[in-house]
Design a protein around this motif. Structure first.
Motif, PDB file in Angstrom:
ATOM      1  N   LYS A 587       1.135  -1.270  -0.144  1.00 35.51           N
ATOM      2  CA  LYS A 587      -0.376  -0.212  -0.155  1.00 35.51           C
ATOM      3  C   LYS A 587       1.100   1.597  -0.244  1.00 35.51           C
ATOM      4  CE  LYS A 587      -4.444  -1.700   2.243  1.00 35.51           C
ATOM      5  NZ  LYS A 587      -4.832  -1.626   1.122  1.00 35.51           N
ATOM      6  N   SER A 591       0.864   4.064  -2.618  1.00 30.46           N
ATOM      7  CA  SER A 591       0.318   5.396  -2.472  1.00 30.46           C
ATOM      8  C   SER A 591       1.602   6.823  -3.156  1.00 30.46           C
ATOM      9  CB  SER A 591       0.480   6.010  -0.704  1.00 30.46           C
ATOM     10  OG  SER A 591       1.424   5.570  -0.516  1.00 30.46           O
ATOM     11  N   PRO A 734       0.547   4.252   8.420  1.00 31.06           N
ATOM     12  CA  PRO A 734      -0.783   4.953   8.059  1.00 31.06           C
ATOM     13  C   PRO A 734      -1.432   3.726   7.070  1.00 31.06           C
ATOM     14  CG  PRO A 734       0.572   6.404   7.156  1.00 31.06           C
ATOM     15  CD  PRO A 734       1.557   5.528   7.985  1.00 31.06           C
ATOM     16  N   PHE A 735      -0.316   2.126   6.883  1.00 24.98           N
ATOM     17  CA  PHE A 735      -1.031   1.264   6.352  1.00 24.98           C
ATOM     18  C   PHE A 735      -0.711  -0.367   6.715  1.00 24.98           C
ATOM     19  CE2 PHE A 735       1.846   4.205   3.725  1.00 24.98           C
ATOM     20  CZ  PHE A 735       0.859   4.334   2.481  1.00 24.98           C
ATOM     21  N   ASN A 738      -6.777  -1.571   9.794  1.00 24.89           N
ATOM     22  CA  ASN A 738      -8.068  -1.410  10.736  1.00 24.89           C
ATOM     23  C   ASN A 738      -9.091  -1.955  10.994  1.00 24.89           C
ATOM     24  OD1 ASN A 738      -9.713   0.803  11.905  1.00 24.89           O
ATOM     25  ND2 ASN A 738      -8.286   2.286  10.314  1.00 24.89           N
ATOM     26  N   THR A 747      -4.662   4.186  11.552  1.00 21.31           N
ATOM     27  CA  THR A 747      -4.616   3.970  10.399  1.00 21.31           C
ATOM     28  C   THR A 747      -5.315   4.456   9.547  1.00 21.31           C
ATOM     29  OG1 THR A 747      -5.812   2.279  11.231  1.00 21.31           O
ATOM     30  CG2 THR A 747      -3.431   2.028  11.200  1.00 21.31           C
ATOM     31  N   ASN A 748      -5.317   3.970   8.453  1.00 17.30           N
ATOM     32  CA  ASN A 748      -5.758   4.718   7.369  1.00 17.30           C
ATOM     33  C   ASN A 748      -7.315   4.240   8.036  1.00 17.30           C
ATOM     34  OD1 ASN A 748      -4.441   6.226   6.570  1.00 17.30           O
ATOM     35  ND2 ASN A 748      -3.445   5.539   4.755  1.00 17.30           N
ATOM     36  N   ASN A 751      -8.442   0.928   5.313  1.00 16.31           N
ATOM     37  CA  ASN A 751      -7.764   0.372   5.744  1.00 16.31           C
ATOM     38  C   ASN A 751      -8.125  -1.457   5.923  1.00 16.31           C
ATOM     39  OD1 ASN A 751      -5.555   1.856   4.948  1.00 16.31           O
ATOM     40  ND2 ASN A 751      -3.869   1.328   6.265  1.00 16.31           N
TER      41      ASN A 751
END
Length: 963
Positions: A587, A591, A734-735, A738, A747-748, A751
Motif C-alpha cells: 500500500k 500511495s 498509515p498502512f 484497521n 491507521t487509514n 484499510n
C-alpha cells in the motif's frame, strides 16, 4: 537504614529476572570460563557487530515484582466494564467448565507443549485434535476437517483461496459474499481478495447466481439471526461450477441440518462458544471442513491416523505437516500457527457435555430466544425475521432510548444498522436475564411473565426453525464423546492425554528459531480474570478502558524495543504478521504511484512462511543465494536488486540469520534495498537475540513481525495460539490493518483487517505485557545476553563431538547453532530422523530437524534453561554419538541398533520377544539421568507414508477401541 531498604527493594525487583533466567551466577561463571571469556560483555563484544549495538538502553522502565505487576494490572483490568453481552456476531458468552479451565487452560502440561512435529511424544494433544476434527465433521456433515484455523474470518478467507484453487470456473475472478455475513468476515475476506487480485461482490444472497464467480460465501444463520435454507443458493452457485462456502454457528448445528447435507462444499466457523471465553476477540479456534476431493487444497494442519512400528494405531499430522518448508510459495496458505490450545478446549467441552448435553444447551439457548420473541411480539414489537436460532433483530423507532436503557443496566446489544438492534442470547442467559430484557425493551410495568410465556411456548410451540432444517441425524456417536461426563472421568481423561505429551514442564525443548522459553505463572494468571476474559470485541470502547491502557502500554514498549515508530497488535499469528507487513509495504508503494513494485527478494535459507506470505500478497519472488558460510551472498543480492530495481518492492530477511549468525553485512543489505526503492522486511523469528542489544529499526529495516509466542513468552499451546504484531517505521504506519467494526487509531480509514477482531488475540496480550513489566529494561537485555551465553556454551561443548555448520565473528553463534549430522549419516547410515527419535528415549524433544539445511539439527537453548539442563542435553547428544560410532564400527548393524528402533515404549521394552543387539534396560535408560525422570513415549516410530496413503482424519472406529 534507607540504603539497606533500597537494596532490599532492588533485590526484590530483580527477583523475577533471576527466576526467568535459568543459569545461576556460578553457572554463568562456569560457562564463561569454558568459552574463555572473562565476562558476559566480552562475549557480547565478540559476538554482536559493534555497528548494530544500541547506543542507548531500553526505556521500558525498571523491573517490577510479581506482586506489584499483578496488583497494578488488576487495577487496570478493573477499568474494563464487564457488561452482559448480547452482541453476538460470532462472539458469545460461554461457561468454561472448571475441570477444563483448571486442567487445560491453566495447565502447563497443555499450554507449554510444542507443535506435534514429533508425534510419538504428542499423542495426547493429537487425540484431542482428532476429537476436534471428528466434532467438526459430525456437525458440518462433510468429509475432511483441519485441526483449527485462526478465527472465523480468516477461515473464510482461506475458503475463498481453496475455492479459487479447485473451482472449475477457471475464467471467473470474482468471489461473492452475501451481505448478511458477519461484517468483520466481509472485511477480512475483502482484504485477502485485494491482495490476490480477486473481485469481491457483496449482495443479497439470492443474487449470487447472477454473477460470474468462482465461489460464494453464505452465513448460516445470518448475522442478523435469520435461519435460511441455503440448499437452493448452494445449488445455484454449483451450477456455475463455483464453490459454495457456508460460515456456520457451531452451537446452532446441534439443532440445524448440517450445511454439508444441504450441499455445501466448505463449512467453517468459530468454535469459541464451545467453552472458550470471548477475551475481547481471541484467541479462538476456527473449524474448517470440506469435501474429500479437495484434501490437497485444504489449508492448515490435518491430524491423521496411521500405524507405528509395532502395528498400533498412532496419530500424526498428515500431508501438510511441513507444507511451507516443502512447497514454499506454492503452499496452500502461509499458515504456520494454529489455535491448538483453544481447539483442545472446544473439543474437551464437546467430550464433557457429550451429544445430549450439547443439544440440551443449544435447545435452552433457542428456547430463551423463542420466549423473548414471543413476549415482544405479544407487545407489538416488530421482529425483522420469522426464523432464528439465538439472535433476534428488532425493527424499532425508539432504538436509541432502548439501547440507552440497556447501557444503564450494564447490557450491550448489537446496534450496527439504523432503526434496528439485535439481541443474541447465549449459554449464560437465565430466566432473570430474559425478564430484564423485557424491562429494557418494553419499559417497566409491561406485565409479561417469563414463566407464563415459557409455558405457552412449550404448549403451542413456535416454528422459529423451519421444519425442513431441523436436524434429524445423530452426531458425536464416537465413544470419546459418550464416556467422560462425570468430573472424575473427565479429569482422568484429560490427565491421561496430558501424560502422553512431552512439554516444557518435563524438559528443555531446544527448537531452533522457535524459542521455547519460560512462560511464567505470574504472566499467565491475568488471562482468566473476568475483566479480560469476558469482554466482547465489539463492545463500546469506554467499556474497554483497561484493555486500551494495557494495549497502549504494550504498544509503546514494543515500539521502544523494536526501534520502530508504531505497532499493530491485530495479526494473530506470526504468518499473519508477515502478511500484514507485506500489505503495508504494498500500500505504501501504491500511495507513491509505484503499484508496479511487486518483486520480493528472499534468501534461500528463509523460513517457509516468507515466500508463502509473499505469494499471498501477490508478489513475485526472486531467491537470493547464500554463500558457503550460510550468509546472504551479497554479490548475488546486489545483482538481483539491480536487475529488478524498477520493480523491487522489498526484501524479506531474518536477523540473526536463519543459520544463527549475526551477519556483518546487514546494514549494507538494508542500504542496497533502499537505494533501489525497496523496503526491508525483517522476520521477527529470531528477535530473542536482539532485544536490548540491537533492534530492527536501529539496524535499518522498515517493518517486522514479532512472535509474542516466542520472544515475549506467550506459550506455544501445543502448536498455537500465536500472536504476530507488526512494528513499522512512520512512513508505513498509515498502512497497517484497521477494522470495519471498531476503528483502530493511527491507521487509514478503509484499510482492511487481517484478523476477525480489531486487536487480534487480545486476551493473551497480558502475558507479554507482564513479561516486559517484570523484566524491565535491564532484565530484557539480560535475557538476550544469556540466550547468547547459553547458545555459545552449548555450541562449544557439542563442537567437540559434532561439526557445527555455521559460525559468525570470532567463531561465535547468536542464540542458536546448527549441528551437522551429514558426515555421521554418510559413515553409518543413521539419519537425522533416527537421532531425533532416539532423543525421545533420553526425555528430550528433538531440536528443529533438517531446517534450514537437510541432515542437520538446529538447537536453541534460550535464556531460561539452566546449565544443568543444558549439560543433560549435551550428555544425551554425546551418548547418541557413541551409539552411532558403534554402528560405524560394526558392533551394531544398521538394521539392529537403538537408534533405528527408537523411540522405545514400555510395551516395546517389556514385550515377550526381544531380538535386539542391545539390552532392554539400555533401550529405556541409556544414561543414569534418564532414570530420575523417565518420560515414556506411548507409541513407537510412526509410519508417515502409511498414514498419507490411508488418510483417516476422524476418530478410529469403535471396533478399534474394543480391540
Amino acid at each position: 537504614m534507607s540504603n539497606a531498604k533500597s537494596l532490599e527493594e532492588l533485590e526484590q525487583k530483580q527477583d523475577f529476572i533471576r527466576r526467568h533466567i535459568g543459569p545461576s551466577p556460578a553457572q554463568v561463571s562456569d560457562m564463561l570460563s569454558a568459552l574463555e571469556v572473562s565476562s558476559v560483555q566480552e562475549l557480547i563484544d565478540q559476538t554482536v557487530p559493534a555497528s548494530i549495538r544500541l547506543e542507548q538502553p531500553l526505556t521500558v522502565g525498571e523491573s517490577r515484582t510479581e506482586v506489584e505487576t499483578l496488583s497494578y494490572l488488576k487495577s487496570v483490568a478493573s477499568k474494563n466494564k464487564v457488561f452482559k453481552s448480547y452482541i453476538g456476531q460470532g462472539y458469545h458468552p460461554t461457561n468454561v467448565p472448571h475441570v477444563i479451565l483448571r486442567n487445560v487452560l491453566e495447565n502447563p502440561g497443555w499450554y507449554t507443549a510444542y507443535t506435534p512435529y514429533q508425534p510419538e511424544i504428542a499423542q495426547g494433544r493429537l487425540e484431542s485434535l482428532l476429537n476436534f476434527q471428528t466434532m467438526t465433521l459430525d456437525l458440518t456433515g462433510l468429509d475432511l476437517a483441519s485441526a483449527s484455523l485462526l478465527d472465523e474470518s480468516t477461515a473464510a478467507a482461506e475458503a475463498m483461496g481453496l475455492a479459487k484453487r479447485v473451482s472449475k470456473a477457471k475464467k471467473a475472478n470474482a468471489f461473492f459474499i452475501a451481505d448478511d455475513v458477519h461484517t468483520q468476515t466481509i472485511d477480512v475476506v475483502t482484504t485477502r481478495a485485494e491482495q490476490f487480485g480477486f473481485e469481491i461482490i457483496v449482495g443479497k444472497a439470492e443474487d449470487a447466481v447472477n454473477h460470474d464467480i468462482f465461489g460464494a460465501l453464505f452465513q448460516y444463520p445470518t448475522t442478523s439471526g435469520e435461519v435460511v435454507d441455503v440448499t437452493d443458493l448452494i445449488a445455484g452457485v454449483q451450477s456455475k461450477k463455483a464453490i459454495a462456502c457456508v460460515a456456520a454457528d457451531i452451537m446452532s448445528l446441534l439443532l440445524l441440518k448440517a450445511p454439508g447435507k444441504l450441499g455445501a462444499d466448505v463449512v467453517l466457523g468459530s468454535a469459541q462458544r464451545f467453552g472458550v471465553p470471548m477475551g475481547y476477540g481471541g484467541p479462538h479456534a476456527a473449524f474448517f471442513a470440506t469435501r474429500d476431493a479437495y484434501k490437497r487444497s485444504l489449508p492448515g494442519r490435518i491430524i491423521g491416523v496411521s500405524k507405528d512400528r509395532l502395528g498400533n494405531d498412532a496419530l500424526r499430522m498428515a500431508m501438510q505437516t511441513r507444507e511451507q518448508h516443502i512447497r514454499r510459495d506454492k503452499a496452500n496458505s502461509n499458515i504456520c500457527t494454529a489455535q491448538v490450545l483453544l481447539a483442545n478446549m472446544a473439543a474437551f467441552y464437546a467430550v464433557y457435555h457429550g451429544p445430549q448435553g450439547l443439544k440440551t444447551i443449544a435447545q435452552r439457548i433457542h428456547r430463551f430466544a423463542d420466549i423473548l420473541a414471543s413476549g415482544l411480539k405479544a407487545k407489538g414489537i416488530a421482529l425483522k425475521h420469522n426464523t432464528w436460532f439465538d439472535t433476534l433483530t428488532i425493527v424499532s423507532d425508539n432504538k436509541n432510548d432502548v439501547t440507552a436503557r440497556a447501557i444503564a443496566k450494564g447490557v450491550n446489544f448489537a446496534t450496527n444498522h439504523e432503526g434496528e438492534y439485535s439481541i443474541s442470547v447465549s449459554e449464560t442467559t437465565t430466566r432473570a436475564d430474559v425478564a430484564e430484557l423485557f424491562d429494557i425493551i418494553l419499559g417497566e410495568g409491561h406485565g409479561l411473565s417469563v414463566d407464563a410465556i415459557a409455558a405457552d411456548v412449550e404448549a403451542n410451540g413456535i416454528e422459529s426453525i423451519p421444519a425442513s432444517l431441523v436436524r434429524d441425524d445423530e452426531v458425536l456417536t464416537h465413544p470419546n464423546f459418550n464416556s467422560y461426563h462425570s468430573e472424575t472421568d473427565m479429569l482422568r481423561y484429560i490427565k491421561r492425554l496430558e501424560s502422553k505429551d512431552l512439554s516444557l514442564n518435563h524438559s528443555m525443548i531446544s527448537l531452533g528459531s522457535c524459542t521455547m522459553k519460560l512462560n511464567a505463572t505470574a504472566e499467565m494468571i491475568p488471562i482468566t480474570w473476568p475483566e479480560f476474559a469476558n469482554l466482547h470485541p465489539f463492545c463500546p470502547l469506554d467499556q474497554a478502558e483497561g484493555y486500551q491502557i494495557m494495549i497502549g502500554e504494550l504498544h509503546d514498549w514494543l515500539v521502544n524495543i523494536t526501534g520502530y515508530d508504531a505497532v499493530s497488535l491485530q495479526p494473530n499469528s506470526g504468518a499473519q504478521g508477515e502478511y500484514a507487513g507485506l500489505i503495508a509495504i504494498r500500500k505504501y508503494h501504491e500511495s507513491r504511484g509505484d503499484a508496479h513494485r511487486n518483486v520480493c527478494l528472499i534468501p534461500s535459507s528463509a523460513h517457509g512462511t516468507n515466500p508463502a506470505s509473499a505469494q499471498m500478497a501477490s508478489m513475485k519472488i526472486v531467491v537470493v543465494n547464500c554463500d558457503k558460510n550460510g550468509n546472504i551472498d551479497m554479490e548475488d543480492l546486489k545483482a538481483k536488486a539491480a536487475d529488478v530495481s524498477e520493480n523491487l518492492s522489498c526484501a524479506m530477511i531474518t536477523y540473526p540469520s536463519t543459520h544463527g549468525v549475526y551477519e556483518e553485512t546487514i546494514r549494507e543489505l538494508c542500504d542496497i534495498i533502499h537505494e533501489h526503492g525497496g523496503q526491508v522486511y525483517m522476520d521477527g523469528a529470531n528477535m530473542n537475540a536482539q532485544v536490548g542489544v540491537t533492534s530492527p529499526g536501529f539496524i535499518g529495516s522498515d517493518v517486522s513481525h514479532l512472535n509474542l509466542h516466542k520472544t515475549f513468552c506467550i506459550p506455544h499451546g501445543g502448536g498455537g495460539p500465536g500472536v504476530g504484531p507488526i512494528g513499522v517505521k512512520s512512513h508505513l504506519a498509515p498502512f497497517m490493518p484497521n477494522h470495519s467494526v471498531i476503528n483502530v487509531p493511527g491507521t487509514n480509514i478503509g484499510n482492511g483487517a487481517v484478523s476477525a477482531a480489531p486487536y487480534g488475540s487480545a486476551a493473551i496480550l497480558p502475558i507479554s505485557w507482564a513479561y516486559i513489566t517484570m523484566m524491565g529494561s535491564e532484565g530484557l537485555k539480560q535475557a538476550t545476553e544469556m540466550a547468547i551465553v547459553n547458545a555459545n556454551y552449548l555450541t562449544h561443548e557439542l563442537s567437540q563431538h559434532f561439526p557445527i555448520l555455521y559460525r559468525g565473528r570470532n567463531n561465535r553463534v547468536a542464540h542458536e547453532c546448527i549441528v551437522d549430522l551429514r558426515p555421521l549419516k554418510e559413515l553409518s547410515g543413521i539419519t537425522e530422523m533416527d537421532v531425533a527419535k532416539r532423543l525421545q528415549d533420553y526425555g528430550f524433544h528433538s531440536p528443529t530437524m533438517s531446517f534450514p539445511v537437510a541432515g542437520t539439527l538446529m538447537i536453541e537453548p534460550t535464556e531460561s534453561e539452566s546449565k544443568g539442563e543444558i549439560d543433560r542435553f549435551i550428555e544425551a547428544m554425546v551418548s547418541i554419538k557413541g551409539e552411532i560410532e558403534k554402528v560405524i564400527s560394526g558392533e551394531w548393524s544398521i538394521e539392529n541398533n537403538p537408534l533405528v528402533f527408537a523411540p522405545h515404549t514400555q510395551g516395546d521394552v517389556l514385550g515377550n520377544e526381544w531380538d535386539r543387539a542391545y539390552d532392554r534396560f539400555y533401550a529405556a535408560f541409556p544414561v543414569p539421568a534418564v532414570a530420575k525422570n523417565k518420560f515414556w513415549p506411548t507409541v513407537t516410530r510412526i509410519d508417515d507414508v502409511y498414514g498419507d496413503r490411508n488418510l483417516v482424519c476422524s476418530c478410529p472406529a469403535v471396533e478399534t477401541y474394543r480391540d
